[in-house]
Design an enzyme around this catalytic site. Sequence first.
Site, PDB file in Angstrom:
ATOM      1  N   HIS A  95      27.628 -10.392   2.894  1.00  0.00           N
ATOM      2  CA  HIS A  95      28.190  -9.743   3.868  1.00  0.00           C
ATOM      3  C   HIS A  95      28.288 -10.334   5.031  1.00  0.00           C
ATOM      4  CE1 HIS A  95      28.469  -6.136   0.632  1.00  0.00           C
ATOM      5  NE2 HIS A  95      27.969  -7.579  -0.039  1.00  0.00           N
ATOM      6  N   GLN A 125      29.769  -2.634  -2.732  1.00  0.00           N
ATOM      7  CA  GLN A 125      29.437  -3.973  -3.541  1.00  0.00           C
ATOM      8  C   GLN A 125      28.810  -3.006  -4.767  1.00  0.00           C
ATOM      9  OE1 GLN A 125      27.336  -7.762  -2.799  1.00  0.00           O
ATOM     10  NE2 GLN A 125      26.955  -7.867  -4.973  1.00  0.00           N
ATOM     11  N   CYS A 175      28.457  -8.594   7.495  1.00  0.00           N
ATOM     12  CA  CYS A 175      28.219  -7.655   8.362  1.00  0.00           C
ATOM     13  C   CYS A 175      26.495  -7.731   8.110  1.00  0.00           C
ATOM     14  CB  CYS A 175      28.836  -5.847   7.795  1.00  0.00           C
ATOM     15  SG  CYS A 175      28.122  -5.458   6.002  1.00  0.00           S
ATOM     16  N   CYS A 206      33.723  -5.136   4.148  1.00  0.00           N
ATOM     17  CA  CYS A 206      32.651  -3.722   3.889  1.00  0.00           C
ATOM     18  C   CYS A 206      33.255  -2.286   4.441  1.00  0.00           C
ATOM     19  CB  CYS A 206      31.515  -4.343   5.215  1.00  0.00           C
ATOM     20  SG  CYS A 206      30.040  -2.277   5.092  1.00  0.00           S
ATOM     21  N   GLU A 207      33.414  -1.607   3.771  1.00  0.00           N
ATOM     22  CA  GLU A 207      33.620  -0.239   4.389  1.00  0.00           C
ATOM     23  C   GLU A 207      33.025   0.662   5.530  1.00  0.00           C
ATOM     24  OE1 GLU A 207      32.566   3.335   1.509  1.00  0.00           O
ATOM     25  OE2 GLU A 207      34.279   2.231   0.901  1.00  0.00           O
ATOM     26  N   HIS A 208      31.888   0.088   6.049  1.00  0.00           N
ATOM     27  CA  HIS A 208      31.699   0.177   6.997  1.00  0.00           C
ATOM     28  C   HIS A 208      31.576   0.028   7.362  1.00  0.00           C
ATOM     29  CE1 HIS A 208      28.028   1.474   3.576  1.00  0.00           C
ATOM     30  NE2 HIS A 208      28.868   1.992   3.746  1.00  0.00           N
ATOM     31  N   HIS A 209      31.825  -1.574   8.323  1.00  0.00           N
ATOM     32  CA  HIS A 209      32.148  -2.708   9.265  1.00  0.00           C
ATOM     33  C   HIS A 209      33.609  -2.712   9.732  1.00  0.00           C
ATOM     34  CE1 HIS A 209      27.769  -1.769   9.069  1.00  0.00           C
ATOM     35  NE2 HIS A 209      28.044  -1.952  10.648  1.00  0.00           N
TER      36      HIS A 209
END
Length: 219
Positions: free
Chosen positions: A179, A151, A181, A110-113
Site C-alpha cells: 500500500h 483490501q 499510503c 486506496c480509498e482513504h488517500h
Amino acid sequence: MDNPSGSAPAPDAHLPAELRTPLRDNAFAESDEAKITAISGHFEAIMRELGLDLTDDSLAGTPRRVAKMYVQEWFKGLDPKNRPEVRMFDNRYNYHQLLVERDITLFSCCEHHFVPIIGKAHVAYLPGTNVVGLSKLNRVVQYYARRPQVQERLTRQIAEELKQSLGTDDVAVLIEADHLCVMSRGVNDTSSSTLTSEYSGRFAKDEALRGEFLRQIGK
C-alpha cells in the site's frame, strides 16, 4: 439497490450489502466523457492551488490525462457495464481436484488517500459439473480491484463473485499487496506488506485443503 428503470444493472446489486462499494444512486447518470470533462476541470483547479503553471507544455494536458485515467482505467471497475461475464464449460474431463490461479497481477487504489495498492491475488476453487475459462478468474480480480478500495472488502468481493459465478462455495482467495499510503506517507514503511484471505465451503472446514492451497501458491 436494484435499478427499477432497467436501463443499466445496479452497481454491486448481486453482492451482500456490506460488500458493496459505496456509490450514489445516480453514479452513472452521466456519460464517461462528461465525467472526464468535469474531473479535468477539478484537477486543473487542484494543480493551480498547488502553484503549478499550466501554461507549461508538460503540464497543460495533465488534467485531462488524469481524468481519462480515473474514468477509463483506474476506476473502470466502478461501472457495472464492465463486469466480466464468467462463462462456464462442462467439466467433461471430470476434473475435481484443486484448481489454482496464482500470482494474478493486482493494481488497485486506496480509498482513504487515493494512492496505489499493488500486489498479487491467488484464487482457487474445486470444480463440480462445470469449469471456468482461466482468464475469467483474472478478469474478476481486475474488475473489483479497479475502483477505490480497502483490501479486506476487495478480498471478500472477489470471493463472493466467484462463488456466485462458479455455483460453488468451495472458493479461496488470498491477496498480498503493498500500500503506497503506508510506503510513501505516514510511517513511510517500505518493507511491510498486507495479506488478506477468504475461505469458503470446504476451504473453511478442511485444514488440509487450505494447506494444499497455500503450498501451491508458495505460502
